[in-house]
Design a protein around this motif. Sequence first.
Motif, PDB file in Angstrom:
ATOM      1  N   PRO A 122       0.678  -1.246  -0.036  1.00 44.02           N
ATOM      2  CA  PRO A 122      -0.135  -0.159   0.064  1.00 44.02           C
ATOM      3  C   PRO A 122       0.743   1.201   0.239  1.00 44.02           C
ATOM      4  O   PRO A 122       0.331   2.323  -0.426  1.00 44.02           O
ATOM      5  N   GLY A 123       2.141   1.386   0.587  1.00 43.21           N
ATOM      6  CA  GLY A 123       2.989   2.256   0.453  1.00 43.21           C
ATOM      7  C   GLY A 123       3.267   2.608  -0.790  1.00 43.21           C
ATOM      8  O   GLY A 123       3.290   3.908  -1.262  1.00 43.21           O
ATOM      9  N   GLN A 124       3.202   2.076  -2.015  1.00 41.32           N
ATOM     10  CA  GLN A 124       3.545   2.266  -3.415  1.00 41.32           C
ATOM     11  C   GLN A 124       2.353   3.129  -3.903  1.00 41.32           C
ATOM     12  O   GLN A 124       2.447   4.190  -4.406  1.00 41.32           O
ATOM     13  N   LEU A 125       1.349   2.545  -3.346  1.00 38.34           N
ATOM     14  CA  LEU A 125      -0.221   3.682  -3.854  1.00 38.34           C
ATOM     15  C   LEU A 125      -0.118   4.867  -3.302  1.00 38.34           C
ATOM     16  O   LEU A 125      -0.521   5.687  -3.838  1.00 38.34           O
ATOM     17  N   GLU A 126       0.114   5.107  -2.195  1.00 35.87           N
ATOM     18  CA  GLU A 126       0.194   6.274  -1.430  1.00 35.87           C
ATOM     19  C   GLU A 126       1.378   7.078  -1.984  1.00 35.87           C
ATOM     20  O   GLU A 126       0.900   8.397  -2.178  1.00 35.87           O
ATOM     21  N   GLY A 148       1.373  12.946  -7.215  1.00 33.62           N
ATOM     22  CA  GLY A 148       0.230  13.745  -7.940  1.00 33.62           C
ATOM     23  C   GLY A 148      -0.523  13.052  -9.142  1.00 33.62           C
ATOM     24  O   GLY A 148      -1.159  13.409  -9.837  1.00 33.62           O
ATOM     25  N   MET A 149      -0.391  11.553  -8.924  1.00 28.76           N
ATOM     26  CA  MET A 149      -1.099  10.669  -9.891  1.00 28.76           C
ATOM     27  C   MET A 149      -2.621  10.714  -9.469  1.00 28.76           C
ATOM     28  O   MET A 149      -3.091  10.781  -8.385  1.00 28.76           O
ATOM     29  N   SER A 150      -3.536  10.526 -10.558  1.00 35.52           N
ATOM     30  CA  SER A 150      -4.505  10.356 -10.360  1.00 35.52           C
ATOM     31  C   SER A 150      -5.253   9.029 -10.043  1.00 35.52           C
ATOM     32  O   SER A 150      -4.295   8.178  -9.999  1.00 35.52           O
ATOM     33  N   GLY A 151      -6.268   8.689  -9.623  1.00 31.54           N
ATOM     34  CA  GLY A 151      -6.869   7.324  -9.143  1.00 31.54           C
ATOM     35  C   GLY A 151      -6.459   6.228 -10.223  1.00 31.54           C
ATOM     36  O   GLY A 151      -6.020   5.206  -9.961  1.00 31.54           O
ATOM     37  N   ILE A 152      -6.874   6.745 -11.544  1.00 32.68           N
ATOM     38  CA  ILE A 152      -6.811   6.066 -12.664  1.00 32.68           C
ATOM     39  C   ILE A 152      -5.318   5.615 -12.973  1.00 32.68           C
ATOM     40  O   ILE A 152      -5.015   4.467 -13.167  1.00 32.68           O
ATOM     41  N   GLN A 153      -4.426   6.487 -12.897  1.00 30.24           N
ATOM     42  CA  GLN A 153      -3.090   6.310 -13.224  1.00 30.24           C
ATOM     43  C   GLN A 153      -2.394   5.364 -12.053  1.00 30.24           C
ATOM     44  O   GLN A 153      -1.531   4.623 -12.384  1.00 30.24           O
ATOM     45  N   VAL A 154      -2.660   5.783 -10.830  1.00 24.64           N
ATOM     46  CA  VAL A 154      -2.353   4.833  -9.688  1.00 24.64           C
ATOM     47  C   VAL A 154      -2.752   3.220 -10.048  1.00 24.64           C
ATOM     48  O   VAL A 154      -1.803   2.182  -9.803  1.00 24.64           O
ATOM     49  N   PHE A 155      -3.988   3.235 -10.446  1.00 23.35           N
ATOM     50  CA  PHE A 155      -4.300   1.707 -10.789  1.00 23.35           C
ATOM     51  C   PHE A 155      -3.579   1.189 -11.904  1.00 23.35           C
ATOM     52  O   PHE A 155      -3.233  -0.055 -11.853  1.00 23.35           O
ATOM     53  N   SER A 156      -3.484   1.913 -12.893  1.00 22.98           N
ATOM     54  CA  SER A 156      -3.134   1.356 -14.110  1.00 22.98           C
ATOM     55  C   SER A 156      -1.529   1.175 -14.057  1.00 22.98           C
ATOM     56  O   SER A 156      -1.011   0.245 -14.802  1.00 22.98           O
TER      57      SER A 156
END
Length: 229
Positions: A124-128, A134-142
């Motif tokens: 989860p640290g990588q997602l945070e 400054g990534m969007s939710g879609i960018q973090v997901f993809s």
Amino acid sequence: MFSLHGYGPSIFEGTILTLEVSLASLFIAIFLGMFGAMAKLSRSLVLSSLAKVYTTVIRGIPDLVLMLLVYFGGQVLINKLAPLAGYTAYIDINPFIAGISTIGFIFGAYMTETFRGAILAVNPGQLEAGYAYGMSGIQVFSRILLPQMVRHALPGFGNNWLVLVKTTALVSIIGLDDMVRKAGMAAGATRKPFTFYVVVAINYLLITTVSIYLLKYLEERYSVGVRRE
């Protein structure tokens, strides 16, 4: 060497249909699995509860029973509701639609657990860090979640796919002309069931063997650069 008494092309057509059912069912299962996994991990009590009920109920009912319920029960229900909408003609559910819908719905529950576990395996640290960058939710997901999730999900995904392929044999009971049904009709006409069911068994074995090698390739592809303990 087996003699198929002229039923070779028929068995081949049934094999192609089996592959079509398998792939279409897989697409539905992946969609439901992703949605179910996200629902289970969401903070919404309603969504997580619905996902839990879905996976619990589906995994607790035999596949054959579900197939019969969807095909025959669904047909009765639709024809009872249709007159309320002003449609009086009898509605016959397409066996292909009923088959892929049922199998996809069943394996969507298994994919839900596979994808949920894969998502939880991602740090989860990588997602945070992605959000902080400054990534969007879609960018973090993809860019962060999906590539790592795929690597963690592939072993369970592969097992689900192999079982799904074999489960497609159930569509023969609702009248869909897959290779099992084609073999059954050929066996009845020639009185040589062993010959045709051995061919079906070999076809399933070929499909699953090719699938195993493809899945192994994908696992190696998504494990590039990953240090193994």
